[in-house]
Design an enzyme around this catalytic site. Sequence first.
Site, short mmCIF file in Angstrom:
data_model
loop_
_atom_site.label_atom_id
_atom_site.label_comp_id
_atom_site.label_asym_id
_atom_site.label_seq_id
_atom_site.Cartn_x
_atom_site.Cartn_y
_atom_site.Cartn_z
N GLU B 60 -0.18 -3.05 12.84
CA GLU B 60 -0.67 -2.46 14.09
C GLU B 60 0.37 -2.51 15.20
OE1 GLU B 60 -2.58 -4.05 12.01
OE2 GLU B 60 -4.35 -2.78 11.80
N HIS B 129 -15.14 -9.12 13.49
CA HIS B 129 -15.25 -7.66 13.39
C HIS B 129 -16.30 -7.08 14.33
CE1 HIS B 129 -12.98 -8.36 9.71
NE2 HIS B 129 -12.78 -7.06 9.60
#
Lengths: 344, 326
Positions: B60, B129
Amino acid sequence: MATTKKKTSIKCEPVAVRTVGDPALDRELLQSMLLQRRFEEKVGEAYALGKIGGFCHLYIGQEAVSTGIIAQLRPDDYVIGTYRDHGQALVRGVAPRAVMAELFGRIDGCSRGKGGSMHMFDRHTNFLGGHGIVGSHVPLAAGVGFAIKYRGGDQVIVCFMGDSVVNIGAFHEALNMAALWKLPVLFVIENNRYGMGTPVEKAAAVDDLSRRADGYTGMDGIVVDGMDVHAVCEAAARAIARARTESRPSLLEVRTYRFRGHSMSDAVSGTYRSKDELDEYQSYDPIFSLRDAMVLASTMTVAEWEALEAEVAATVQDAWDFADASPEPPPAALYEDVLVDTTS
Amino acid sequence: MPIITYREALNQALREEMARDDRVYIMGEEVGVYNGAYKVTKGLLEEFGENRVVDSPIAELGFAGIGVGSAMAGLRPVIEFMTWNFALLAIDQVVNSAAKMLYMSGGQFNVPIVFRGPNGAALQLGAQHSQAFESWLAHIPGIKVVSPGTPYDAKGLLKSAIRDDNPVVVLEGEMLYNTKGEVPDHEYLIPLGKADRKRTGTDCSIITSGKMALVAMQVADLLAKEDIHIDVIDLLTIRPMDVEAIYESVRKTQRAVVLEEGWEVCGIGAQVVDYIQRECFDHLDAPVLRVHQADVPMPYAKGLEKIAKPDVAKTIAAVKQVMYRT
Ligand SMILES: Cc1ncc(C[n+]2csc(CCOP(=O)(O)OP(=O)(O)O)c2C)c(N)n1
Ligand SMILES: [Mg+2]
């Protein structure tokens, strides 16, 4: 001489006696390095007088790196680097006046006084900045390489970084994608042996920084003596040609040394490095060793050298005078440049 | 008007903008061959080729930075984060690179980039998450942050985000991708920085955005049956925030509840309440209340997760409290 990696010592092993090249070219190289040196000395003075504030990292000792590498670029190529960026900006062609005015925090600075020492930017010369977060600009360089390739261009980008960058994640992510996607990037490690006070061998679990390239297929790892501007030129020219014609990235480790402290608040020697060590490296000074070789080879007279010194001194003084006279940004500038109000 | 999913609306926006401007490309994990982890990029690889739909490694920080660098050199990247939880690894490039470039270069280098992906909790995905990052991102000058809740808003805002010459963060919702709504056939854009009144009422304002706009509309519809009429202000853009729309609504209703998906402390609601107390103090008939996630990492167990999340019941309770009805 550029050697293709596999040296074992992390130390730079410079040779004291320099070769000379084409006299006109040598004069240009010498002029480029001397401008950086005298400019940075002046910056040190201005800092002591309080005309420059904040973090300020001098480039003295490393001039052959910027000079040798940027000299191989075309005007439409790109350069990006770290907070130690004054020298690279000057060599890339940012006006000494604009660099000094930026240091003084004035409106005529190359970043309009908003960037300072660590954030020199110049759109006209594709100088994409001095960046202050260690490693963060390495993916940006890969991104510029991506854009070049996306458009089918044949430009390259040179990304300057310090030796400590090879230990941070952003470096590896960027090198991996640059190799994977064959991006036209030259990654340059300026190995000046220290990241602040930490010697390379205490930070990197590799005895030869250029070997970091071994992890990425198709990427050459090269080591060159950064005190020898001719060697830097030669190594950079080859790596840049590879990027331009084959769209292949390279990792070039340039072994150099900074003659001043990490930043203005750091002692020159006596804590993490000895005076003896400093003296030794200063004896390999990239500027004076070339000058001496030229005088020895009679490609430059002492009078010519003195004229060069005078010319550079005048340029630097002019930059100072200009910066000193340039206004501070008006208060209204505070809220400018946060966002642009355009769409495409 | 055709009824399509939120996912299809985003897909249409990407397709239209890529067709319109060949500097626009999309990069991220699984965006190409796999058609996107949530299928938002379905069919784009086929249509635009691998130069413009780029499958990246799981890196990322690296690919966000590649996006920023390419934008500095003239491209218009759309960077997809598989979810915003993973974008934390790239936050340096959002905050230190994208948001700072224009300013620290004295106006020379703008960064026309979109960072997008699902934000907030889905169902039982556990603590790592299930996070809503609106307030983290909206804190930063130099970027815009949008948070669409409906297919119509998703398409119009994403198209505007891609055309904007600044970095724009688009917060989508995993639970929203399958939701449906009307989206016109013809091209349209929704301007960034403008709120949308989703329900009109005079009794209480609910100020919200994103997925919570759907909750607010449900609340408004339910309370209408009790003759309580809610003005639902969907911010759409969290930065820059349409404060005028908030003031106008609160001056009319004189009562407000701020509903957000994320945590309470330093949340978006805190900012909205501050705007209201400064500008609408004399109009208020009750303290402004906030509805948000419980101040804990998201638990996995179904029952615990349910009580951790802001929902219709909690919002109705807050509205009744500010109306002194119990
Ligand atoms: C991510 C990050 N961590 C720490 C710092 C503070 N810092 C600035 S320069 C520096 C040392 C970097 O050394 P090196 O990469 O060798 O470059 P040099 O200063 O020698 O040119 C450190 C630790 C920073 N700017 N960014
Ligand atoms: Mg160093």
